[in-house]
Design an enzyme around this catalytic site. Structure first.
Site, PDB file in Angstrom:
ATOM      1  N   ASN A   1      47.326  22.724 -39.452  1.00 16.03           N
ATOM      2  CA  ASN A   1      46.126  21.901 -39.218  1.00 16.03           C
ATOM      3  C   ASN A   1      44.850  22.519 -39.807  1.00 16.03           C
ATOM      4  O   ASN A   1      43.810  21.852 -39.888  1.00 16.03           O
ATOM      5  CB  ASN A   1      45.931  21.597 -37.729  1.00 16.03           C
ATOM      6  CG  ASN A   1      46.911  20.576 -37.177  1.00 16.03           C
ATOM      7  OD1 ASN A   1      47.308  20.623 -36.014  1.00 16.03           O
ATOM      8  ND2 ASN A   1      47.331  19.623 -38.003  1.00 16.03           N
TER       9      ASN A   1
ATOM     10  N   ASP B   1      49.809  13.481 -30.697  1.00 13.35           N
ATOM     11  CA  ASP B   1      49.472  12.990 -32.037  1.00 13.35           C
ATOM     12  C   ASP B   1      48.872  11.587 -32.006  1.00 13.35           C
ATOM     13  O   ASP B   1      49.211  10.779 -31.139  1.00 13.35           O
ATOM     14  CB  ASP B   1      50.742  13.010 -32.898  1.00 13.35           C
ATOM     15  CG  ASP B   1      50.421  12.938 -34.378  1.00 13.35           C
ATOM     16  OD1 ASP B   1      49.264  13.167 -34.755  1.00 13.35           O
ATOM     17  OD2 ASP B   1      51.353  12.653 -35.155  1.00 13.35           O
TER      18      ASP B   1
HETATM   19  C1  IPE Z   1      51.323  17.719 -35.177  1.00 14.75           C
HETATM   20  O1  IPE Z   1      50.545  16.653 -35.590  1.00 14.75           O
HETATM   21  C2  IPE Z   1      50.452  18.817 -34.656  1.00 14.75           C
HETATM   22  C3  IPE Z   1      49.729  18.536 -33.425  1.00 14.75           C
HETATM   23  C4  IPE Z   1      49.781  17.434 -32.725  1.00 14.75           C
HETATM   24  C5  IPE Z   1      48.914  19.602 -32.959  1.00 14.75           C
HETATM   25  P1  IPE Z   1      50.118  16.472 -37.121  1.00 14.75           P
HETATM   26  O2  IPE Z   1      49.309  15.249 -37.201  1.00 14.75           O
HETATM   27  O3  IPE Z   1      49.511  17.722 -37.618  1.00 14.75           O
HETATM   28  O4  IPE Z   1      51.541  16.307 -37.837  1.00 14.75           O
HETATM   29  P2  IPE Z   1      51.916  15.615 -39.221  1.00 14.75           P
HETATM   30  O5  IPE Z   1      50.970  16.158 -40.251  1.00 14.75           O
HETATM   31  O6  IPE Z   1      51.757  14.158 -39.034  1.00 14.75           O
HETATM   32  O7  IPE Z   1      53.341  16.011 -39.446  1.00 14.75           O
HETATM   33  C1  IPE Z   2      46.581  14.988 -33.134  1.00 15.43           C
HETATM   34  O1  IPE Z   2      45.990  13.855 -33.665  1.00 15.43           O
HETATM   35  C2  IPE Z   2      45.607  16.128 -32.929  1.00 15.43           C
HETATM   36  C3  IPE Z   2      45.782  17.248 -33.857  1.00 15.43           C
HETATM   37  C4  IPE Z   2      46.735  17.386 -34.733  1.00 15.43           C
HETATM   38  C5  IPE Z   2      44.795  18.299 -33.769  1.00 15.43           C
HETATM   39  P1  IPE Z   2      45.732  13.724 -35.215  1.00 15.43           P
HETATM   40  O2  IPE Z   2      44.398  14.302 -35.525  1.00 15.43           O
HETATM   41  O3  IPE Z   2      46.865  14.288 -35.999  1.00 15.43           O
HETATM   42  O4  IPE Z   2      45.687  12.158 -35.355  1.00 15.43           O
HETATM   43  P2  IPE Z   2      46.314  11.289 -36.535  1.00 15.43           P
HETATM   44  O5  IPE Z   2      47.757  11.656 -36.641  1.00 15.43           O
HETATM   45  O6  IPE Z   2      45.547  11.618 -37.773  1.00 15.43           O
HETATM   46  O7  IPE Z   2      46.123   9.886 -36.079  1.00 15.43           O
HETATM   47 MG    MG Z   3      48.614  13.497 -36.680  1.00 13.29          MG
END
Ligand code: IPE
Ligand code: IPE
Ligand code: MG
Length: 247
Positions: free
Chosen positions: A75, A27
């Site tokens: 997502n 993340d």
């Molecule tokens: C969790 O991250 C899912 C992945 C890393 C694939 P998110 O960014 O989707 O989670 P939330 O929305 O902060 O809970």
């Molecule tokens: C994790 O990084 C990757 C996926 C969930 C696909 P994020 O895209 O959630 O990055 P932040 O949390 O917005 O910084």
């Molecule tokens: Mg995220």
């Protein structure tokens, strides 16, 4: 960039009590990109590099199973542009990384729901699964279109169908049978869960399997996460006292 040095940390690790399974919620890609004035896609690209480094160090350590969360069932709420870019990145990663996985004797695994994923992603996945199927040194699970609730729902549905077909009796349903119907069937539960980017939540990851995992958080954003961070997490893990409900 010079190669990251980590021999000092490696020395602190007790090789006789390694976690059998490490799970990572990758993340913080978006925030990493925003901090640099870059589009979110640049963060995802950098995140894929971090994943390569972490896979390498886990393989070097001798970790049996590494599971990385790359795309959740939630997502899909993101913009079509971002989702499309991620799907393209998965295909690219799967086709590019297969040779390296074979070189390192890494077997790929898929956790998640096939339904909903574009055909070209599934084709790339199936090819990589097939090509690495006989590798034995490490299992690398990629969780894509994965949700813990969805996984449990699919397992319950599959068990119900087995009961309906008369293959099993309701009384035979126990925790072992449920675990055997999950995407991680036959694999050990994660001993260690790593979540970067300062978020303190599970976000629908491995709800069943994380029952007794040790959680390790870091404020670093995933693209900044390196081999030293992974080793630090393992060292901290080795200082935890796990009781599994015992006294
Ligand atoms: C969790 O991250 C899912 C992945 C890393 C694939 P998110 O960014 O989707 O989670 P939330 O929305 O902060 O809970
Ligand atoms: C994790 O990084 C990757 C996926 C969930 C696909 P994020 O895209 O959630 O990055 P932040 O949390 O917005 O910084
Ligand atoms: Mg995220």
């Amino acid at each position: 960039m010079p190669a990251e040095q980590y021999g000092d940390l490696l020395q602190q690790i007790d090789m006789t009590s390694l976690p059998a399974h490490i799970a990572v919620i990758m993340d913080g890609n978006g925030r990493w990109a925003a901090a640099r004035g870059l589009p979110r896609s640049a963060g995802h690209k950098a995140g894929a590099e971090a994943m390569r480094a972490v896979t390498e160090i886990c393989r070097e350590l001798g970790i049996q199973t590494l599971t990385v969360y790359a795309f959740s069932t939630e997502n899909w709420k993101r913009s079509a542009d971002e989702v499309g870019f991620l799907m393209k990145l998965f295909v690219e990663y799967l086709s590019k990384e297969v040779d390296l996985m074979n070189e390192q004797d890494i077997r790929l695994g898929f956790l998640g729901k096939r339904e909903g994923l574009p055909a070209h992603v599934l084709t790339a996945f199936d090819r990589a699964l097939d090509s690495t199927a006989n590798n034995k040194s490490m299992q690398l699970n990629l969780a894509i279109n994965y949700g813990g609730r969805d996984e449990l729902t699919r397992a319950v549905r599959s068990i119900a169908a087995q009961v309906q077909a008369g293959a099993i009796q309701t009384a035979q349903i126990d925790t072992n049978l449920l675990a055997a119907n999950l995407d991680t069937a036959g694999q050990p539960d994660p001993d260690l869960l790593i979540r970067p980017s300062g978020e303190l939540r599970i976000s629908n990851f491995l709800l069943w399997q994380l029952a007794y995992s040790e959680f390790w958080y870091s404020d670093k954003l995933w693209p900044d996460f390196g081999k030293r961070d992974l080793l630090t997490a393992v060292i901290d893990f080795q200082h935890r006292s796990r009781r599994f409900g015992g006294a």
